[in-house]
Design an enzyme around this catalytic site. Structure first.
Site, PDB file in Angstrom:
ATOM      1  N   ILE A  65       6.487  -9.749  12.202  1.00 50.80           N
ATOM      2  CA  ILE A  65       6.102 -10.947  11.438  1.00 50.80           C
ATOM      3  C   ILE A  65       7.187 -12.027  11.513  1.00 50.80           C
ATOM      4  O   ILE A  65       6.928 -13.194  11.243  1.00 50.80           O
ATOM      5  CB  ILE A  65       5.760 -10.645   9.951  1.00 50.80           C
ATOM      6  CG1 ILE A  65       6.957 -10.076   9.186  1.00 50.80           C
ATOM      7  CG2 ILE A  65       4.545  -9.730   9.853  1.00 50.80           C
ATOM      8  CD1 ILE A  65       6.794 -10.116   7.676  1.00 50.80           C
ATOM      9  N   THR A 130       7.431  -7.696  -5.750  1.00 53.06           N
ATOM     10  CA  THR A 130       7.995  -6.638  -6.583  1.00 53.06           C
ATOM     11  C   THR A 130       8.427  -7.163  -7.948  1.00 53.06           C
ATOM     12  O   THR A 130       8.731  -8.354  -8.094  1.00 53.06           O
ATOM     13  CB  THR A 130       9.220  -6.027  -5.856  1.00 53.06           C
ATOM     14  OG1 THR A 130       9.919  -5.193  -6.757  1.00 53.06           O
ATOM     15  CG2 THR A 130      10.182  -7.090  -5.364  1.00 53.06           C
ATOM     16  N   ASP A 131       8.534  -6.246  -8.914  1.00 49.96           N
ATOM     17  CA  ASP A 131       9.066  -6.639 -10.226  1.00 49.96           C
ATOM     18  C   ASP A 131      10.571  -6.889 -10.164  1.00 49.96           C
ATOM     19  O   ASP A 131      11.147  -7.462 -11.089  1.00 49.96           O
ATOM     20  CB  ASP A 131       8.729  -5.584 -11.294  1.00 49.96           C
ATOM     21  CG  ASP A 131       9.262  -4.184 -10.991  1.00 49.96           C
ATOM     22  OD1 ASP A 131       9.876  -3.980  -9.920  1.00 49.96           O
ATOM     23  OD2 ASP A 131       9.055  -3.288 -11.837  1.00 49.96           O
ATOM     24  N   GLU A 132      11.205  -6.457  -9.059  1.00 47.60           N
ATOM     25  CA  GLU A 132      12.666  -6.610  -8.981  1.00 47.60           C
ATOM     26  C   GLU A 132      13.095  -8.070  -8.900  1.00 47.60           C
ATOM     27  O   GLU A 132      14.266  -8.382  -9.126  1.00 47.60           O
ATOM     28  CB  GLU A 132      13.216  -5.828  -7.789  1.00 47.60           C
ATOM     29  CG  GLU A 132      12.965  -4.352  -7.950  1.00 47.60           C
ATOM     30  CD  GLU A 132      13.661  -3.511  -6.910  1.00 47.60           C
ATOM     31  OE1 GLU A 132      14.760  -3.890  -6.473  1.00 47.60           O
ATOM     32  OE2 GLU A 132      13.100  -2.473  -6.539  1.00 47.60           O
ATOM     33  N   TYR A 155      17.819  -7.287  -1.320  1.00 50.57           N
ATOM     34  CA  TYR A 155      16.372  -7.009  -1.189  1.00 50.57           C
ATOM     35  C   TYR A 155      15.582  -7.887  -2.161  1.00 50.57           C
ATOM     36  O   TYR A 155      14.664  -8.608  -1.753  1.00 50.57           O
ATOM     37  CB  TYR A 155      16.089  -5.523  -1.470  1.00 50.57           C
ATOM     38  CG  TYR A 155      14.623  -5.261  -1.756  1.00 50.57           C
ATOM     39  CD1 TYR A 155      13.671  -5.365  -0.748  1.00 50.57           C
ATOM     40  CD2 TYR A 155      14.180  -4.938  -3.038  1.00 50.57           C
ATOM     41  CE1 TYR A 155      12.314  -5.145  -1.007  1.00 50.57           C
ATOM     42  CE2 TYR A 155      12.831  -4.721  -3.309  1.00 50.57           C
ATOM     43  CZ  TYR A 155      11.907  -4.831  -2.291  1.00 50.57           C
ATOM     44  OH  TYR A 155      10.575  -4.628  -2.555  1.00 50.57           O
ATOM     45  N   SER A 158      15.609 -11.534  -1.368  1.00 50.23           N
ATOM     46  CA  SER A 158      14.759 -11.923  -0.225  1.00 50.23           C
ATOM     47  C   SER A 158      13.288 -11.932  -0.635  1.00 50.23           C
ATOM     48  O   SER A 158      12.518 -12.788  -0.188  1.00 50.23           O
ATOM     49  CB  SER A 158      15.003 -10.998   0.975  1.00 50.23           C
ATOM     50  OG  SER A 158      14.540  -9.682   0.713  1.00 50.23           O
ATOM     51  N   LYS A 159      12.886 -11.003  -1.486  1.00 52.86           N
ATOM     52  CA  LYS A 159      11.495 -11.005  -1.967  1.00 52.86           C
ATOM     53  C   LYS A 159      11.247 -12.235  -2.851  1.00 52.86           C
ATOM     54  O   LYS A 159      10.174 -12.840  -2.799  1.00 52.86           O
ATOM     55  CB  LYS A 159      11.193  -9.725  -2.750  1.00 52.86           C
ATOM     56  CG  LYS A 159      11.218  -8.443  -1.943  1.00 52.86           C
ATOM     57  CD  LYS A 159      10.148  -8.361  -0.863  1.00 52.86           C
ATOM     58  CE  LYS A 159       8.751  -8.202  -1.418  1.00 52.86           C
ATOM     59  NZ  LYS A 159       7.747  -8.004  -0.321  1.00 52.86           N
TER      60      LYS A 159
HETATM   61  P1  NAD Z   1       7.602   0.550   3.620  1.00 50.03           P
HETATM   62  O1  NAD Z   1       9.048   0.355   3.918  1.00 50.03           O
HETATM   63  O2  NAD Z   1       7.069   1.922   3.434  1.00 50.03           O
HETATM   64  O3  NAD Z   1       6.722  -0.118   4.796  1.00 50.03           O
HETATM   65  C1  NAD Z   1       7.035  -1.357   5.344  1.00 50.03           C
HETATM   66  C2  NAD Z   1       6.190  -1.527   6.600  1.00 50.03           C
HETATM   67  O4  NAD Z   1       6.450  -2.834   7.132  1.00 50.03           O
HETATM   68  C3  NAD Z   1       6.506  -0.514   7.694  1.00 50.03           C
HETATM   69  O5  NAD Z   1       5.316  -0.052   8.281  1.00 50.03           O
HETATM   70  C4  NAD Z   1       7.318  -1.318   8.699  1.00 50.03           C
HETATM   71  O6  NAD Z   1       7.197  -0.845  10.032  1.00 50.03           O
HETATM   72  C5  NAD Z   1       6.708  -2.702   8.529  1.00 50.03           C
HETATM   73  N1  NAD Z   1       7.618  -3.776   8.926  1.00 50.03           N
HETATM   74  C6  NAD Z   1       8.928  -3.928   8.572  1.00 50.03           C
HETATM   75  N2  NAD Z   1       9.425  -5.047   9.145  1.00 50.03           N
HETATM   76  C7  NAD Z   1       8.415  -5.610   9.847  1.00 50.03           C
HETATM   77  C8  NAD Z   1       8.303  -6.791  10.624  1.00 50.03           C
HETATM   78  N3  NAD Z   1       9.359  -7.612  10.823  1.00 50.03           N
HETATM   79  N4  NAD Z   1       7.114  -7.095  11.185  1.00 50.03           N
HETATM   80  C9  NAD Z   1       6.039  -6.262  11.012  1.00 50.03           C
HETATM   81  N5  NAD Z   1       6.093  -5.134  10.301  1.00 50.03           N
HETATM   82  C10 NAD Z   1       7.263  -4.809   9.711  1.00 50.03           C
HETATM   83  O7  NAD Z   1       7.306  -0.364   2.366  1.00 50.03           O
HETATM   84  P2  NAD Z   1       6.310  -0.113   1.138  1.00 50.03           P
HETATM   85  O8  NAD Z   1       6.993   0.728   0.138  1.00 50.03           O
HETATM   86  O9  NAD Z   1       4.989   0.277   1.651  1.00 50.03           O
HETATM   87  O10 NAD Z   1       6.230  -1.591   0.540  1.00 50.03           O
HETATM   88  C11 NAD Z   1       5.226  -2.502   0.978  1.00 50.03           C
HETATM   89  C12 NAD Z   1       5.414  -3.825   0.260  1.00 50.03           C
HETATM   90  O11 NAD Z   1       5.338  -3.616  -1.146  1.00 50.03           O
HETATM   91  C13 NAD Z   1       6.776  -4.470   0.526  1.00 50.03           C
HETATM   92  O12 NAD Z   1       6.585  -5.853   0.662  1.00 50.03           O
HETATM   93  C14 NAD Z   1       7.573  -4.158  -0.723  1.00 50.03           C
HETATM   94  O13 NAD Z   1       8.530  -5.171  -0.972  1.00 50.03           O
HETATM   95  C15 NAD Z   1       6.492  -4.153  -1.781  1.00 50.03           C
HETATM   96  N6  NAD Z   1       6.780  -3.316  -2.938  1.00 50.03           N
HETATM   97  C16 NAD Z   1       6.934  -1.960  -2.789  1.00 50.03           C
HETATM   98  C17 NAD Z   1       7.182  -1.181  -3.916  1.00 50.03           C
HETATM   99  C18 NAD Z   1       7.321   0.316  -3.819  1.00 50.03           C
HETATM  100  O14 NAD Z   1       7.512   0.965  -4.853  1.00 50.03           O
HETATM  101  N7  NAD Z   1       7.242   0.924  -2.649  1.00 50.03           N
HETATM  102  C19 NAD Z   1       7.311  -1.769  -5.178  1.00 50.03           C
HETATM  103  C20 NAD Z   1       7.173  -3.149  -5.273  1.00 50.03           C
HETATM  104  C21 NAD Z   1       6.881  -3.908  -4.154  1.00 50.03           C
END
Ligand code: NAD
Length: 356
Positions: A65, A130-132, A155, A158-159
């Site tokens: 992306i 995220t809530d962070e 992190y 950046s979000k």
């Molecule tokens: P994850 O790390 O399991 O998965 C991230 C995915 O994004 C992976 O498949 C990775 O290959 C892909 N990716 C990374 N960089 C990329 C790039 N430059 N281009 C294309 N693909 C790329 O993350 P997750 O836990 O599934 O989180 C998903 C989203 O939810 C994130 O945006 C995260 O900030 C947000 N989020 C997650 C949580 C949580 O508890 N896991 C909580 C709040 C928010």
């Protein structure tokens, strides 16, 4: 730009934890055609999408992306579609080691997607955050959508930057965008560098259960299926330009989480019958390690707006969700082995209670 989700959706990061659960939900409960764009970093695994890629509903494109060329190509070849943006670098500890990767994917990547969507997109841009971004809470209160942003880690910063870009593209260019901010997710297909799967797999193998500081940090735990239903609700019914807090109404401190994992494991695989334990209980494996720098003390989410406007709320209790999750990890050794690359195999000390 129309706010209606089209019959086609681009899911970025769809080979990751939440993204793959979301693709599964779309396949099982909607008629959307799905395009997954994923770079397959250490966190992305096609095994998490099995067997969904076998049918003709889900198309997989490997791409970044953060690359304008990759993003424009997927829009030109597979669009028009709505976008649900999960792709991110998501591990707080890794953001302390290499913040540049987080700025590149989470900020520049979101910008590239927004800019392509503005010119070539149609439907809705749903950004998963995220809530962070809200920082840390004291013992009381909960984040609402209007809580000022105050991120602590590279992190979460950046979000937060990405969220601001999404809002700016809505206000400046009229892009139909919605943001969801959720609490800590848990459930199947989560990489075992995050707290709950790390504790399950370490405990099952008789390894240490590393807990940061005194283990008093509190997080709100949201089952990934509930989260995915909230995202779908926001995609279909959210108000353009708005954000929605999605929380699990399940606050637990880290020691409580680890104790609950130990209790669930004891139920399915009693320590007395597990040779790796060598006579110890699962709780005996708990080890307190130096705290993470900038470790936020408490997060909590008030999901009232999503409940009122999206008719959404968490349905899975933490106890039930955790039992199911422990069972899933015990039953899915093949998946666990496939995703445990060298980057994640060095598990001790990488526990991420921020889960992202
Ligand atoms: P994850 O790390 O399991 O998965 C991230 C995915 O994004 C992976 O498949 C990775 O290959 C892909 N990716 C990374 N960089 C990329 C790039 N430059 N281009 C294309 N693909 C790329 O993350 P997750 O836990 O599934 O989180 C998903 C989203 O939810 C994130 O945006 C995260 O900030 C947000 N989020 C997650 C949580 C949580 O508890 N896991 C909580 C709040 C928010």
């Amino acid at each position: 730009m129309s706010g209606l989700p089209l019959s086609k959706v681009l899911v970025t990061g769809g080979a990751g934890f939440i993204g793959s659960n979301f693709v599964r939900l779309l396949v099982e409960e909607t008629s959307f055609e799905i395009v997954v764009l994923d770079k397959l970093t250490y966190a992305g695994h096609l095994e998490s999408l099995e067997p969904l890629l076998d049918g003709d509903r889900v198309h997989f494109v490997r791409g970044d992306i953060g690359s304008a060329r990759d993003v424009r190509t997927v829009f030109a070849e597979h669009g028009p579609f709505s976008v649900v943006n999960f792709a991110a670098e998501s591990h707080v500890d890794r953001s302390i080691d290499s913040p540049g990767d987080f700025v590149q994917t989470n900020v520049t990547g979101t910008f590239e997607l927004l800019d392509a969507f503005r010119h070539q997109g149609s439907g809705r841009f749903l950004h998963v955050s995220t809530d962070e971004v809200f920082g840390s809470l004291g013992p009381d209160g909960a984040f609402v959508e209007t809580t000022p942003y105050d991120p602590s880690s590279p992190y979460s910063a950046s979000k937060a930057a990405a969220d601001h870009l999404v809002r700016a593209y809505h206000r400046t260019f009229g892009v139909d965008a919605v943001i969801t901010n959720c609490s800590n997710n848990y459930g199947p297909y989560q990489l075992p560098e995050k707290l709950i799967p790390l504790m399950i797999l370490n405990a099952a193998e008789g390894l240490d259960l590393p807990i940061y500081g005194d283990g008093s940090n509190v997080r709100d735990w949201l089952h990934v299926e509930d989260h995915c239903r909230g995202i779908l609700a926001a995609l279909e019914r959210g108000r353009a330009g708005d954000s929605y807090n999605l929380g699990g109404l399940s606050e637990r401190n880290n020691v409580e989480v680890v104790d609950a994992v130990c209790a669930a494991l004891e139920n399915y695989r009693p320590a007395a019958e597990n040779e790796a334990l060598e006579g110890r209980s699962y709780a005996d494996l708990k080890t307190f390690v130096s705290d993470r720098p900038g470790h936020d003390q408490r997060y909590a989410i008030d999901p009232s707006k999503a409940q009122a406007e999206l008719d959404w709320g968490p349905t899975v209790t933490f106890e039930e969700g955790l039992r199911q999750t422990v069972r899933w990890y015990l039953d899915n050794g093949r998946w666990c082995q496939a995703v445990q690359t060298n980057a994640t195999r060095n598990r001790i000390g990488l526990a991420d209670d921020e889960a992202s």
